[in-house]
Design a protein around this motif. Structure first.
Motif, short mmCIF file in Angstrom:
data_model
loop_
_atom_site.label_atom_id
_atom_site.label_comp_id
_atom_site.label_asym_id
_atom_site.label_seq_id
_atom_site.Cartn_x
_atom_site.Cartn_y
_atom_site.Cartn_z
N UNK A 25 0.86 -1.32 -0.05
CA UNK A 25 -0.18 0.02 0.12
C UNK A 25 0.85 1.15 0.06
N UNK A 26 1.90 1.21 0.77
CA UNK A 26 2.91 2.31 0.56
C UNK A 26 3.57 2.76 -0.56
N UNK A 27 3.92 1.56 -1.27
CA UNK A 27 4.44 1.35 -2.35
C UNK A 27 3.49 2.28 -3.66
N UNK A 28 2.22 1.62 -3.46
CA UNK A 28 1.34 2.16 -4.64
C UNK A 28 0.91 3.61 -4.13
N UNK A 29 1.13 4.10 -2.94
CA UNK A 29 0.94 5.61 -2.76
C UNK A 29 1.87 6.40 -3.42
N UNK A 30 3.06 5.82 -3.26
CA UNK A 30 4.19 6.56 -4.05
C UNK A 30 4.12 6.67 -5.57
N UNK A 31 3.78 5.42 -5.96
CA UNK A 31 3.49 5.34 -7.62
C UNK A 31 2.42 6.22 -8.00
N UNK A 32 1.42 6.30 -7.01
CA UNK A 32 0.29 7.37 -7.60
C UNK A 32 0.77 8.83 -7.79
N UNK A 33 1.70 9.10 -6.88
CA UNK A 33 2.41 10.51 -7.23
C UNK A 33 3.24 10.61 -8.37
N UNK A 34 4.11 9.33 -8.67
CA UNK A 34 4.89 9.11 -9.68
C UNK A 34 4.05 9.33 -10.92
N UNK A 35 2.93 8.19 -10.94
CA UNK A 35 2.01 8.44 -12.28
C UNK A 35 1.41 9.47 -12.58
N UNK A 36 1.07 10.44 -11.65
CA UNK A 36 0.32 11.80 -12.05
C UNK A 36 1.79 12.79 -12.53
N UNK A 37 2.77 12.52 -12.24
CA UNK A 37 3.93 13.27 -12.77
C UNK A 37 4.25 12.89 -14.40
N UNK A 38 3.92 11.49 -14.35
CA UNK A 38 4.47 10.73 -15.53
C UNK A 38 3.29 11.38 -16.74
N UNK A 39 2.13 11.29 -16.11
CA UNK A 39 1.27 11.92 -17.20
C UNK A 39 1.31 13.36 -17.67
N UNK A 40 1.52 14.00 -16.49
CA UNK A 40 1.86 15.45 -16.73
C UNK A 40 3.10 15.60 -17.78
N UNK A 41 4.18 15.11 -17.46
CA UNK A 41 5.28 15.06 -18.21
C UNK A 41 4.98 14.68 -19.91
N UNK A 42 4.31 13.64 -19.77
CA UNK A 42 3.96 13.26 -21.07
C UNK A 42 2.90 14.30 -21.97
N UNK A 43 2.06 14.84 -21.13
CA UNK A 43 1.42 15.69 -21.73
C UNK A 43 1.60 17.13 -22.27
N UNK A 44 2.84 17.63 -21.49
CA UNK A 44 3.63 18.76 -21.87
C UNK A 44 4.54 18.37 -23.11
N UNK A 45 5.09 17.19 -23.05
CA UNK A 45 5.73 16.81 -24.24
C UNK A 45 4.91 16.72 -25.66
N UNK A 46 3.70 16.04 -25.35
CA UNK A 46 2.87 15.74 -26.65
C UNK A 46 2.43 17.48 -27.00
N UNK A 47 1.87 18.28 -26.02
CA UNK A 47 1.42 19.76 -26.49
C UNK A 47 2.61 20.46 -27.11
N UNK A 48 3.73 20.50 -26.48
CA UNK A 48 4.86 21.04 -26.94
C UNK A 48 5.26 20.75 -28.50
N UNK A 49 5.27 19.18 -28.62
CA UNK A 49 5.66 18.74 -29.92
C UNK A 49 4.73 19.12 -31.30
N UNK A 50 3.51 19.63 -30.74
CA UNK A 50 2.27 19.69 -31.72
C UNK A 50 1.93 21.15 -31.82
N UNK A 51 2.79 22.12 -31.43
CA UNK A 51 2.54 23.36 -31.45
C UNK A 51 3.79 24.02 -32.20
#
Length: 439
Positions: A25-51
């Motif tokens: 449960x502790x590991x998954x809590x950390x992975x939840x934060x990491x997953x949110x950062x992963x999605x944010x980073x991927x979204x920024x890259x996709x938006x930037x690459x298509x402007x």
């Protein structure tokens, strides 16, 4: 003579020990934060690459840093450093987690290990077969990417669970994490065996020297980073020079760290070596290494709607999307169902097969390792590499959406199970359902 344990427990997905459940449960809590950062980073890259500023994104990704001196070819692009260097940190944590699971976790018990291991294998074989079916006649080495749809991204999957606010039962969460960890081991094995074109023996043998010294230090419970980090860096550099993908060094280093305490730990309190390293390195991996890799790997210029449609009509893209969405679901769910039927095991009383089906869909979210294998299978920056990125993003998002729909249908039931799993009437810090399992 005592009775032998059955290969599988009579009740599939029954709760494990409280210590293991709370740790995961502790590991998954950390992975939840990491997953949110992963999605944010991927979204920024996709938006930037298509402007209109997409050229600056690609220039940043291709910007070279490093040196080729000392006979080590370390003049890499920022994207290359992210894939070869930062993901080695991710695989170091994977190595720690794998060793801990097999030495002190639930996987040390064959009756509990059989299901996630078999499901991970099924979740690799079926997507690979689907990909091959789509690309076998595509020619020009298209089939080389057969391993792309075989990986599960646990951070992305857990982030999806957080977004849809589902209280997925702890046994299914544990299974998903264990499945992903075994999946990563299979992935790194595939990378080492199938995506290593030429091995330089001398650098590979030289890598054994710092690796052995690192192993000796950690076995002696020495935690001095000024000693361990240079040895880890040298191991990584020599493995990178050998032609074997440098992320393999991360797993090897993780495997050297001891899990169990011995006489050297007498009188000490706190976590053991592997757990200590995991606590230190998991935030670095989930909060920095993987999101930065996602930023440099996910940025693909679609070229508008027509370009997106063209990319997704490619046999490689079709193989990846169908492999992730259909192959992973059928592989994980089908293997689980077949094992249950073969051993006459039944589901835990709190679950139904639709719950296993929804969790199997989550396994179709393959982002980080899928993109890495795509870079290895086809030339980085090539047209096929862009097709892979589009397909991995599409397949992962589609799998996430379908899993969200299925799991949300059962969310009221999951909430009831969660209340039962967390009830602690005697206020001893251990939920009542685990009371009879404690030593």
């Amino acid at each position: 003579m005592p009775d032998r344990k059955p290969l599988l427990q009579r009740a599939l997905f029954s709760p494990g020990s409280w210590s293991e459940t709370s740790r995961i449960a502790g590991i998954l809590r950390k992975e939840t934060v990491g997953g949110a950062l992963l999605l944010f980073a991927a979204a920024v890259a996709l938006i930037w690459a298509n402007t209109r500023w997409s050229a600056s994104y690609h220039s940043l990704t291709a910007f070279h840093v490093g040196t080729d001196r000392l006979g080590l070819h370390l003049d890499l692009s920022l994207g290359g450093w992210a894939a070869d260097g930062l993901l080695a940190i991710f695989f170091f944590v994977v190595g720690l987690e794998l060793k801990r699971e097999f030495v002190a976790g639930d996987l040390r018990d064959p009756s509990r290990a059989a299901l996630p291991i078999a499901a991970a294998v099924g979740g690799m074989v079926v997507p690979a077969a689907i990909f091959v079916a789509f690309t076998v006649n595509a020619g020009d080495g298209a089939v080389r990417g057969w391993a792309i749809p075989t990986a599960t991204d646990i951070a992305f999957a857990v982030a999806v669970l957080a977004v849809i606010s589902t209280h997925l039962p702890s046994a299914l969460r544990t299974f998903l994490l264990t499945l992903a960890v075994v999946d990563d081991l299979l992935a790194i094995t595939v990378i080492a065996v199938f995506y290593t074109e030429k091995i330089k023996l001398v650098p590979l043998l030289l890598a054994l020297i710092p690796l052995a010294l690192f192993a000796i230090l950690v076995q002696r419970r020495i935690q001095s980073w000024w000693l361990l980090l240079p040895l880890a860096a040298l191991t990584w550099a020599f493995v990178h020079e050998s032609g074997v993908h440098a992320t393999v060094a991360g797993v090897l280093l993780g495997f050297t760290v001891p899990v169990l305490r011995n006489e050297r730990d007498a009188g000490e309190s706190g976590p053991g070596m592997a757990e200590h390293f995991e606590h230190v390195m998991r935030p670095v991996s989930a909060g920095f290494a993987v999101p930065v890799f996602a930023f440099f790997a996910a940025g693909v210029t679609f070229g508008g709607y027509d370009g997106l449609v063209t990319a997704l009509s490619n046999p490689i893209a079709l193989g990846i999307v169908c492999g992730l969405v259909l192959g992973k679901t059928l592989g994980v769910f089908g293997t689980t169902w077949i094992l249950a039927a073969a051993t006459r095991a039944s589901l835990d009383a709190t679950l139904r097969w639709i719950d296993v089906f929804g969790m199997s869909m989550l396994a179709g979210i393959g982002f980080t390792v899928s993109l890495l294998i795509g870079d290895l299978a086809y030339e980085s920056g090539s047209a096929r590499d862009d097709v892979v990125k589009v397909a991995v993003l599409t397949g992962s998002l589609l799998a996430a959406l379908l899993a969200a729909v299925v799991l949300r249908l059962r969310n009221r039931h999951y909430r009831t199970v969660w209340l039962m799993e967390t009830r602690d009437t005697d206020h001893d810090g251990v939920p009542d359902i685990y009371g009879s399992q404690q030593d």
